[in-house]
Design an enzyme around this catalytic site. Structure first.
Site, PDB file in Angstrom:
ATOM      1  N   HIS A  16       0.866  -1.190   0.000  1.00 28.96           N
ATOM      2  CA  HIS A  16       0.000   0.000   0.000  1.00 28.96           C
ATOM      3  C   HIS A  16       0.895   1.230   0.000  1.00 28.96           C
ATOM      4  CE1 HIS A  16      -3.545  -2.479   1.144  1.00 28.96           C
ATOM      5  NE2 HIS A  16      -2.571  -3.254   1.609  1.00 28.96           N
ATOM      6  N   HIS A 193      -8.193  -8.369  -0.876  1.00 27.50           N
ATOM      7  CA  HIS A 193      -7.740  -8.813   0.446  1.00 27.50           C
ATOM      8  C   HIS A 193      -8.769  -9.801   0.988  1.00 27.50           C
ATOM      9  CE1 HIS A 193      -5.033  -5.422   0.306  1.00 27.50           C
ATOM     10  NE2 HIS A 193      -4.569  -5.658   1.510  1.00 27.50           N
ATOM     11  N   GLU A 196      -7.113 -12.998   5.594  1.00 29.30           N
ATOM     12  CA  GLU A 196      -6.146 -12.404   6.524  1.00 29.30           C
ATOM     13  C   GLU A 196      -6.809 -12.440   7.907  1.00 29.30           C
ATOM     14  OE1 GLU A 196      -5.681  -8.158   6.077  1.00 29.30           O
ATOM     15  OE2 GLU A 196      -3.684  -8.132   6.990  1.00 29.30           O
TER      16      GLU A 196
END
Ligand code: ADE
Ligand code: ZN
Length: 336
Positions: A16, A193, A196
């Site tokens: 990021h 994403h 996680e």
């Protein structure tokens, strides 16, 4: 041009850009804008956070110190130069229309500035870079849809993908399907994403509803053997960020991290640093520490880079050039 001859060239798919701002750079920015950032850092001068929520809020405070086009150009140039100095030949960064807005910049200005920084680093070190426009899941489905729409309406030659970050536990995946459809129709590469903080069901949701070719993290797929087989069968690439996972408490330490088991099961895994200074890591450190923890040799590291190149959201000519750089480095390795 590779800055570290003798090293296997490295490539990163998951970082990021706002999370790549080092404390030193943030302190320079704070001085520039006359802001007090003492609460951002601990006594060692490192970022001060203790869980996913405080990490995300400190991330936004640090990002808030990048306000002009030149600030963003400096941020991406600094990051890509650092990456190249560690032997990387390629990097993809998540960029965020939401953070452009928070900075008071138009998305086009923000993208141009980040692109300018990438090109300066390329000029200096030969490193290739691309950007992935990213929606923030906990900002809600409308916000993610707007991020996709903005990505499509504001093309940039280095902006080649779309993804979703933020808290994957929020919102059913179906809510974000439209955003991915918008990005897909524009020909952008897709990643999300998942796996996680969410378990296997979150990874499955990303595959079923988003149509992604890559998953950011995805490591908790290891909890479900059928899902691991699906990742292999569908040739999904995982953007694995081991130090990030340990720092955020997903795994207790690197030895317990599932990357090696996923790889042994045939899943295409790659190495990335996520938000490097927040997690006391760099791409170089990820490569070196995996070698130490799992006994990986140079050929396994070359496999990581080859997987990254194959799954990269860049054009085929660039991929061929990167693969050639990797092949040249491999050919120069001493015979075992
Ligand atoms: N945004 C920045 N880093 C992130 C992470 N590790 N997970 C989800 N969203 C993020
Ligand atoms: Zn991430």
């Amino acid at each position: 041009m590779i800055e570290n001859p003798g090293l296997i060239p490295r490539a990163e798919l998951h970082c990021h850009i706002e999370g790549a701002a080092t404390p030193d750079l943030v302190r320079v920015q704070a001085e520039k804008y006359n802001e007090d950032v003492s609460r951002l850092f601990d006594d060692n001068g490192d970022y001060n956070w203790h869980d996913f929520s405080t990490f995300l809020s400190q991330y936004d405070v640090a990002a808030g110190l990048f306000r002009s086009a030149e600030d963003y150009a400096l941020l991406s140039e600094t990051y890509f130069r650092m990456l190249a100095a560690e032997g990387a030949i390629y990097g993809e960064v998540f960029v965020s229309p939401d953070h452009a807005k928070l900075a008071g910049l138009s998305y086009a200005t923000y993208l141009d500035a980040l692109g300018e920084g990438i090109m300066r680093a390329r000029q200096a070190n030969g490193i290739e870079g691309r950007m992935i426009a990213t929606g923030v899941r906990h900002f809600g489905e409308k916000s993610v849809e707007m991020a996709a729409q903005e990505a499509v309406n504001t093309p940039h030659p280095l902006m080649t993908g779309f993804g979703i970050a933020g808290d994957e536990r929020q919102g059913h995946p179906a809510n974000f399907a439209k955003a991915f459809q918008i990005a897909k129709e524009a020909g952008l590469g897709l990643t999300a994403h998942a796996g996680e903080f969410g378990g296997p069901e979150s990874v499955r949701g990303a595959l079923d509803f988003f149509g992604v070719s890559r998953i950011g993290h995805g490591v908790r797929a290891i909890e479900d053997a059928d899902l691991v087989r699906r990742l292999v069968d569908e040739e999904i690439t995982l953007e694995v960020c081991p130090h990030s996972n340990v720092s955020l408490g997903v795994y207790e330490n690197l030895r317990f991290h599932p990357i090696n088991r996923l790889r042994q099961a045939g899943v295409k895994v790659t190495l990335s640093s996520d938000d490097p200074p927040f997690f006391h890591t760099t791409l170089g450190k990820e490569y070196v520490q995996m070698t130490e923890v799992f006994g990986w040799d140079q050929l396994v590291l070359a496999e990581m880079t080859a997987n990254s190149i194959a799954a990269a959201f860049c054009d085929d000519t660039t991929k061929a050039k990167l693969q050639e750089q990797l092949d040249t480095a491999l050919a120069a390795l001493p015979q075992q």
